[in-house]
Design a protein around this motif. Structure first.
Motif, PDB file in Angstrom:
ATOM      1  N   GLY A  64       0.811  -1.213   0.000  1.00  0.00           N
ATOM      2  CA  GLY A  64       0.000   0.000   0.000  1.00  0.00           C
ATOM      3  C   GLY A  64       0.841   1.259   0.000  1.00  0.00           C
ATOM      4  O   GLY A  64       0.505   2.245  -0.672  1.00  0.00           O
ATOM      5  N   ALA A 112       2.241   1.576  -3.467  1.00  0.00           N
ATOM      6  CA  ALA A 112       1.194   2.009  -4.391  1.00  0.00           C
ATOM      7  C   ALA A 112       0.903   3.492  -4.240  1.00  0.00           C
ATOM      8  O   ALA A 112       0.711   4.204  -5.241  1.00  0.00           O
ATOM      9  CB  ALA A 112      -0.075   1.187  -4.149  1.00  0.00           C
ATOM     10  N   GLU A 113       0.853   3.991  -3.020  1.00  0.00           N
ATOM     11  CA  GLU A 113       0.601   5.419  -2.805  1.00  0.00           C
ATOM     12  C   GLU A 113       1.695   6.257  -3.441  1.00  0.00           C
ATOM     13  O   GLU A 113       1.420   7.294  -4.071  1.00  0.00           O
ATOM     14  CB  GLU A 113       0.520   5.689  -1.303  1.00  0.00           C
ATOM     15  CG  GLU A 113       0.127   7.107  -0.940  1.00  0.00           C
ATOM     16  CD  GLU A 113      -1.333   7.401  -1.187  1.00  0.00           C
ATOM     17  OE1 GLU A 113      -1.666   8.588  -1.421  1.00  0.00           O
ATOM     18  OE2 GLU A 113      -2.136   6.457  -1.161  1.00  0.00           O
ATOM     19  N   ARG A 125       0.919   8.697  -6.823  1.00  0.00           N
ATOM     20  CA  ARG A 125       1.199  10.134  -6.694  1.00  0.00           C
ATOM     21  C   ARG A 125       2.161  10.619  -7.768  1.00  0.00           C
ATOM     22  O   ARG A 125       2.081  11.770  -8.207  1.00  0.00           O
ATOM     23  CB  ARG A 125       1.797  10.418  -5.309  1.00  0.00           C
ATOM     24  CG  ARG A 125       0.787  10.425  -4.178  1.00  0.00           C
ATOM     25  CD  ARG A 125       1.431  10.915  -2.906  1.00  0.00           C
ATOM     26  NE  ARG A 125       0.512  10.871  -1.779  1.00  0.00           N
ATOM     27  CZ  ARG A 125       0.812  11.315  -0.569  1.00  0.00           C
ATOM     28  NH1 ARG A 125       2.013  11.812  -0.319  1.00  0.00           N
ATOM     29  NH2 ARG A 125      -0.068  11.234   0.418  1.00  0.00           N
ATOM     30  N   ARG A 127      -3.250  15.091   0.165  1.00  0.00           N
ATOM     31  CA  ARG A 127      -2.632  14.220  -0.841  1.00  0.00           C
ATOM     32  C   ARG A 127      -3.065  14.589  -2.254  1.00  0.00           C
ATOM     33  O   ARG A 127      -2.363  14.274  -3.212  1.00  0.00           O
ATOM     34  CB  ARG A 127      -3.008  12.767  -0.553  1.00  0.00           C
ATOM     35  CG  ARG A 127      -2.369  12.211   0.705  1.00  0.00           C
ATOM     36  CD  ARG A 127      -2.882  10.838   1.018  1.00  0.00           C
ATOM     37  NE  ARG A 127      -4.306  10.853   1.308  1.00  0.00           N
ATOM     38  CZ  ARG A 127      -5.033   9.748   1.464  1.00  0.00           C
ATOM     39  NH1 ARG A 127      -4.473   8.578   1.343  1.00  0.00           N
ATOM     40  NH2 ARG A 127      -6.323   9.840   1.731  1.00  0.00           N
ATOM     41  N   LYS A 158      -6.152  -0.579  -6.356  1.00  0.00           N
ATOM     42  CA  LYS A 158      -7.011  -0.158  -5.249  1.00  0.00           C
ATOM     43  C   LYS A 158      -6.701   1.274  -4.837  1.00  0.00           C
ATOM     44  O   LYS A 158      -7.617   2.079  -4.586  1.00  0.00           O
ATOM     45  CB  LYS A 158      -6.827  -1.112  -4.078  1.00  0.00           C
ATOM     46  CG  LYS A 158      -7.478  -0.684  -2.772  1.00  0.00           C
ATOM     47  CD  LYS A 158      -7.263  -1.725  -1.698  1.00  0.00           C
ATOM     48  CE  LYS A 158      -7.645  -1.199  -0.325  1.00  0.00           C
ATOM     49  NZ  LYS A 158      -6.727  -0.183   0.177  1.00  0.00           N
ATOM     50  N   CYS A 159      -5.427   1.623  -4.772  1.00  0.00           N
ATOM     51  CA  CYS A 159      -5.051   3.001  -4.443  1.00  0.00           C
ATOM     52  C   CYS A 159      -5.504   3.963  -5.536  1.00  0.00           C
ATOM     53  O   CYS A 159      -6.032   5.042  -5.247  1.00  0.00           O
ATOM     54  CB  CYS A 159      -3.543   3.085  -4.241  1.00  0.00           C
ATOM     55  SG  CYS A 159      -2.930   4.724  -3.842  1.00  0.00           S
ATOM     56  N   ALA A 161      -9.288   4.674  -5.420  1.00  0.00           N
ATOM     57  CA  ALA A 161      -9.695   5.675  -4.434  1.00  0.00           C
ATOM     58  C   ALA A 161      -9.548   7.084  -4.994  1.00  0.00           C
ATOM     59  O   ALA A 161     -10.432   7.932  -4.823  1.00  0.00           O
ATOM     60  CB  ALA A 161      -8.854   5.506  -3.165  1.00  0.00           C
ATOM     61  N   TYR A 162      -8.439   7.352  -5.689  1.00  0.00           N
ATOM     62  CA  TYR A 162      -8.252   8.672  -6.293  1.00  0.00           C
ATOM     63  C   TYR A 162      -9.254   8.911  -7.423  1.00  0.00           C
ATOM     64  O   TYR A 162      -9.740  10.036  -7.610  1.00  0.00           O
ATOM     65  CB  TYR A 162      -6.829   8.791  -6.832  1.00  0.00           C
ATOM     66  CG  TYR A 162      -5.812   9.139  -5.770  1.00  0.00           C
ATOM     67  CD1 TYR A 162      -5.633  10.454  -5.348  1.00  0.00           C
ATOM     68  CD2 TYR A 162      -5.027   8.156  -5.190  1.00  0.00           C
ATOM     69  CE1 TYR A 162      -4.693  10.778  -4.379  1.00  0.00           C
ATOM     70  CE2 TYR A 162      -4.091   8.461  -4.218  1.00  0.00           C
ATOM     71  CZ  TYR A 162      -3.929   9.779  -3.818  1.00  0.00           C
ATOM     72  OH  TYR A 162      -3.012  10.097  -2.846  1.00  0.00           O
ATOM     73  N   ARG A 171      -9.209   7.420  -0.176  1.00  0.00           N
ATOM     74  CA  ARG A 171      -8.711   6.247   0.547  1.00  0.00           C
ATOM     75  C   ARG A 171      -9.843   5.245   0.680  1.00  0.00           C
ATOM     76  O   ARG A 171     -10.965   5.599   1.027  1.00  0.00           O
ATOM     77  CB  ARG A 171      -8.181   6.644   1.920  1.00  0.00           C
ATOM     78  CG  ARG A 171      -7.721   5.459   2.774  1.00  0.00           C
ATOM     79  CD  ARG A 171      -6.987   5.905   4.016  1.00  0.00           C
ATOM     80  NE  ARG A 171      -5.729   6.560   3.676  1.00  0.00           N
ATOM     81  CZ  ARG A 171      -4.893   7.082   4.569  1.00  0.00           C
ATOM     82  NH1 ARG A 171      -5.208   7.050   5.853  1.00  0.00           N
ATOM     83  NH2 ARG A 171      -3.769   7.657   4.185  1.00  0.00           N
TER      84      ARG A 171
END
Length: 906
Positions: free
Chosen positions: A432, A435-436, A440, A461, A500-501, A504-505, A517
């Motif tokens: 995770g 991935a974040e 980004r 973020r 998955k990350c 969310a965005y 998130r």
């Protein structure tokens, strides 16, 4: 109205008519108002002679043509019993034309199934095909090996995971397709679609006092790397109309519906397998001399609001990531019956030429930065996977020294298998964080500017998000490239966490959630996890011969005990497939992709000891133009970075696009007419035939009183589908709590690593520290288990009833209960009859405060709302229309109906 739109193919329904001398292939559009005819000669034994009739027929002209053909091919003049023109087969597309040692065959799609819908553009899966021999029996020259080649060719099951679309380019990403539409027709040359006689008919609008509405239909070339029937059209692509060429992709396509308080959001997953250096698991490893790697798959997740269908008015978002074998010259020897054959480097590449070719392709298609997530093992008793890391990292360092620092290739090395074996580490938490970081940096695509809710509820973020900002949204720049050895189990889990990350965005950008998130055990994530597991199983079957062995639940350590037996069966199935059936599947792929073309003067396919020289074109000759070792990227590539070169407005890309002036009411660009067919009698089964997973139906709890939001964390016993298997819910809940308690957060400095050295000393120190920390954790687990036995009944009662019987209720709870009991005592004693009750009676009745917008509303009477005059007139017209009293039509409706009649019958 939109200034540009994708051109819809007018060859969607095909009928093959047969005579002794020719095949006549009639192609029609969905409404059957336009017809094209393809003439195929059957008198040539080994050559393909096709004549494309450039004329576009209407229904009357087509009937007259078929009548003349039937009359001219009868055996005797005036005889009606034996017709010379017979209907052979009905189809919905052409896969291509292929020849082995005799004459040509035509492959037709005879059955299709709708799999997804993106902005009104339907995506179909091939369900059945028909392979028809073209030459007549009287001129056929037989060959004894023809039947064997036909069997090998048909080993490629076209009814298994091959997809196409009549109006949407599946070989390109959503970002490319929508960006191309916004550039209008100045990206390429403009030409007239209709002949002058038809074009003059547009003046009818000028006679009525309305100007002609003209839009530009966009036609672009597909991306050849992901087209699997490109070689099958090689013979005819320059001599027939482009609408006859139906390009298909191989991989996976799935779509699920996420219901957010009744608002439909479609989540679509499209995987495109590369047709270059394609093959099976142990027979295709590494890369070829042109930079194409084995098992290369581009996965794109598309999220869009399904309440608005149009590309121009709707909200669409996408995110792309790639998997593929390590771009080196390496292979595995399968002559020995071993589950894990040894890895060997076939050729020394000190200047990383093959890696340079591969990353040059990626920079052209995705832009920068290119981020490599290498999941192979870093520490082994006997060197196996580590060999690849020791070669890949120096290659990346060598290529980066010539690139500008802002466009360098990022390298992340993480031993996921070793991290999984540790009881102290949480694999998905570590993924995770990676991935974040990746999302980004690369950003994602969305065709809408930031919403006002992002200003009202800012997130820190969101401001740090990368990518390329435009006036109407965001664009993804760069891509994540994930690999392990097989690019199956570990890679699919890592891609799921990154997806998955990104999801969310994407939902945050579309205004569906208040923070970018998503948590596990929510309906949304479970739906997405199921979609990704289907995606992983499909790709694993295509490349490895079995389904996934290790899934997301395996790495979460919540898989049931029955999963171990399934993993063993999948491992045995994969081993059997690799040992006994992969060679035949590889021959079929080589023949289908025309990597090997049979010839009487060359050895047969089954006589070749290896197919190495079929995929390595320059091994038999020296290359004429040797690429530079320092300037290893394509010319003018750095000029457009970080944007992809393939989406830049350069001269090379302009030649791939054609714009055509078309009438707005033309069926060739009207996606609304194509999808709904409003002027035809249709049924719901045809218009809404996609049986997709629904979050409310499949995952939302069936009990009353729960939060219907798909972003609420559910307990295992609340879900519609069982997540934890056959174990009891309390045991699994305790196991989850114990696993989460024993998993410390990973160290932030290990997330992004730019070193692939051995690091054996650091790993020994980490193991030593872990062993020192293991003792108190074990003692804590023993104490925790004792405490759980004492509090077991209390926990069970609290989970079921929401309170503990041994505890006294609070004052607020007592007051609520007293009010509830008082209301129950008085609800049957007072009857409302329209009169004012006596004061003594009103004292014993609870006064309820109205909560609706109408102050006079209560449980006894409702005040009708006030309706304005315009709304009353609309309702009255609706009632009169139902009774047959229809008023005068609007002028625009009359013009549209005239245009429809003119195109349909004149």
């Amino acid at each position: 109205m939109p200034l540009s739109a994708a051109v819809i193919s007018d060859v969607q329904k095909l009928v093959l008519y047969e005579t002794r001398a020719r095949y006549f292939l009639v192609g029609s559009n969905q409404a059957q108002t336009k017809h094209r005819v393809l003439k195929i000669d059957r008198t040539e034994p080994k050559d393909l002679v096709i004549i494309d009739d450039k004329h576009v027929y209407n229904q009357q002209e087509l009937r007259e043509l078929l009548g003349r053909l039937e009359l001219g091919n009868r055996t005797k003049i005036g005889q009606k019993g034996s017709s010379g023109l017979s209907r052979a087969v009905s189809a919905c597309g052409i896969v291509g034309f292929v020849r082995f040692l005799e004459g040509y065959y035509v492959i037709l799609i005879t059955k299709k199934r709708k799999m997804a819908d993106i902005g009104g553009h339907s995506i179909y899966k091939i369900e059945d095909t028909n392979m028809i021999y073209i030459p007549n029996d009287s001129v056929r020259i037989t060959h004894p090996d023809e039947a064997r080649y036909v069997r090998i060719f048909q080993n490629v099951d076209l009814s298994s995971n091959f997809y196409f679309s009549y109006s949407y380019d599946l070989s390109h990403s959503l970002q490319y397709n929508l960006t191309l539409l916004k550039t209008m027709c100045d990206l390429g040359k403009t030409e007239e679609l209709l002949p002058p006689s038809r074009q003059d008919s547009f003046d009818i609008f000028e006679d009525e006092g309305l100007p002609t509405q003209v839009i530009h239909g966009i036609i672009n070339e597909p991306y050849a790397k992901y087209i699997w029937n490109g070689k099958l059209f090689e013979k005819i692509k320059d001599s027939v109309h482009p609408n006859w060429l139906l390009h298909i992709i191989h991989g996976f396509c799935g779509q699920s519906k996420l219901l957010i308080y009744g608002r439909p959001v479609y989540v679509t997953l499209i995987a495109r397998r590369s047709s270059r250096f394609a093959g099976t698991r142990f027979l295709k490893r590494g890369a070829n001399c042109e930079g194409d790697v084995a098992n290369e798959v581009e996965t794109e997740q598309i999220v869009h609001d399904a309440s608005v269908m149009s590309f121009t008015a709707g909200s669409y978002s996408s995110y792309v990531q790639v998997r593929g074998s390590v771009p080196l010259y390496w292979s595995q020897d399968i002559s020995t019956m071993m589950p894990k054959p040894p890895i060997r480097l076939d050729q020394a590449d000190p200047y990383a030429t093959v890696a340079a070719l591969h990353f040059d392709q990626m920079l052209k298609r995705f832009g920068s930065p290119i981020i490599i997530l290498n999941l192979v093992k870093k520490r082994e008793k006997r060197k196996h996977e580590k060999i690849l890391s020791e070669e890949l990292y120096p290659a990346v360092i060598n290529l980066n020294q010539f690139l500008p620092p802002e466009h360098c290739i990022d390298y992340i090395a993480w031993d996921m298998a070793r991290y999984t074996k540790s009881k102290l580490c949480n694999v998905l938490d570590r993924l995770g964080l990676i991935a974040e970081n990746v999302v980004r940096r690369t950003g994602f695509f969305v065709n809408r500017a930031d919403l006002h809710c992002h200003t009202l509820r800012p997130d820190e973020r969101w401001g740090d998000l990368g990518g390329y900002l435009t006036a109407c949204g965001r664009m993804q720049t760069g891509v994540l490239r994930t690999n392990c050895v097989d690019c199956l189990d570990r890679t699919n889990t890592a891609q799921f966490m990154v997806g998955k990350c990104a999801l969310a965005y994407q939902l945050y950008a579309l205004g569906m959630v208040d923070k970018p998130r998503l948590q596990f055990d929510t309906d949304c994530v479970r739906l997405f996890e199921e979609l990704y597991e289907d995606h992983g199983d499909t790709l694993s079957l295509q490349y490895g011969g079995s389904q996934l062995v290790h899934r997301v639940k395996t790495y979460r350590k919540i898989a049931p005990w029955t999963q171990h037996s399934k993993d063993i069966m999948q491992t045995l199935s994969r081993y059997y497939s690799n040992a006994f059936s992969d060679a035949d599947r590889q021959d079929a792929i080589n023949l289908f992709l025309q990597v090997f073309q049979p010839s009487e003067s060359c050895p047969h396919l089954w006589e070749l000891p290896t197919d190495f020289y079929l995929h390595q074109k320059n091994t038999m000759m020296l290359p004429h133009d040797r690429r530079s070792y320092t300037f290893w990227w394509s010319e003018d590539l750095l000029k457009y970075l970080p944007l992809p070169y393939d989406e830049a407005p350069c001269e090379e890309n302009k030649r791939r696009v054609r714009g055509r002036r078309m009438n707005h009411y033309d069926e060739g660009t009207d996606i609304y007419h194509e999808f709904f067919r409003p002027y035809e009698l249709s049924c719901f089964d045809d218009s809404y035939c996609v049986a997709m997973t629904n979050s409310a139906r499949e995952f939302m709890p069936k009990t009353v009183g729960v939060d219907p939001s798909p972003f609420t964390v559910r307990k295992p016993e609340e879900t519609g589908k069982s997540v934890l298997g056959s174990k009891s819910s309390r045991e699994e809940a305790m196991l989850q709590r114990k696993t989460a308690a024993s998993a410390p957060p990973p160290h932030s400095e290990e997330v992004v690593s730019s070193s692939s050295e051995d690091d054996s000393e650091e790993e020994r120190e980490d193991e030593g520290a872990a062993s020192q920390r293991s003792t108190p954790i074990k003692l804590a687990e023993v104490m925790e288990s004792t405490r759980m036995q004492e509090d077991g009944a209390r926990l069970a009662a609290r989970e079921i009833y929401g309170l503990c019987p041994c505890e006294s209720p609070g004052e607020d709870d007592i007051q609520i209960y007293q009010k509830f009991a008082h209301l129950g005592q008085n609800q049957h004693k007072v009857e409302w009859m329209g009169q004012v009750a006596e004061p003594e009676q009103r004292e014993s009745v609870i006064n309820l405060t109205p909560v609706s917008q109408f102050s006079q509303d209560s449980i006894y009477a409702v005040q009708p709302p006030n309706v304005d005059k315009a709304s009353r007139e609309v309702f009255e017209r609706h009632i009169q229309t139902g009774r047959g009293l229809v008023g005068a039509l609007h002028r625009g409706d009359v013009l549209m109906y005239r245009e429809y009649i003119k195109n349909r019958y004149m």
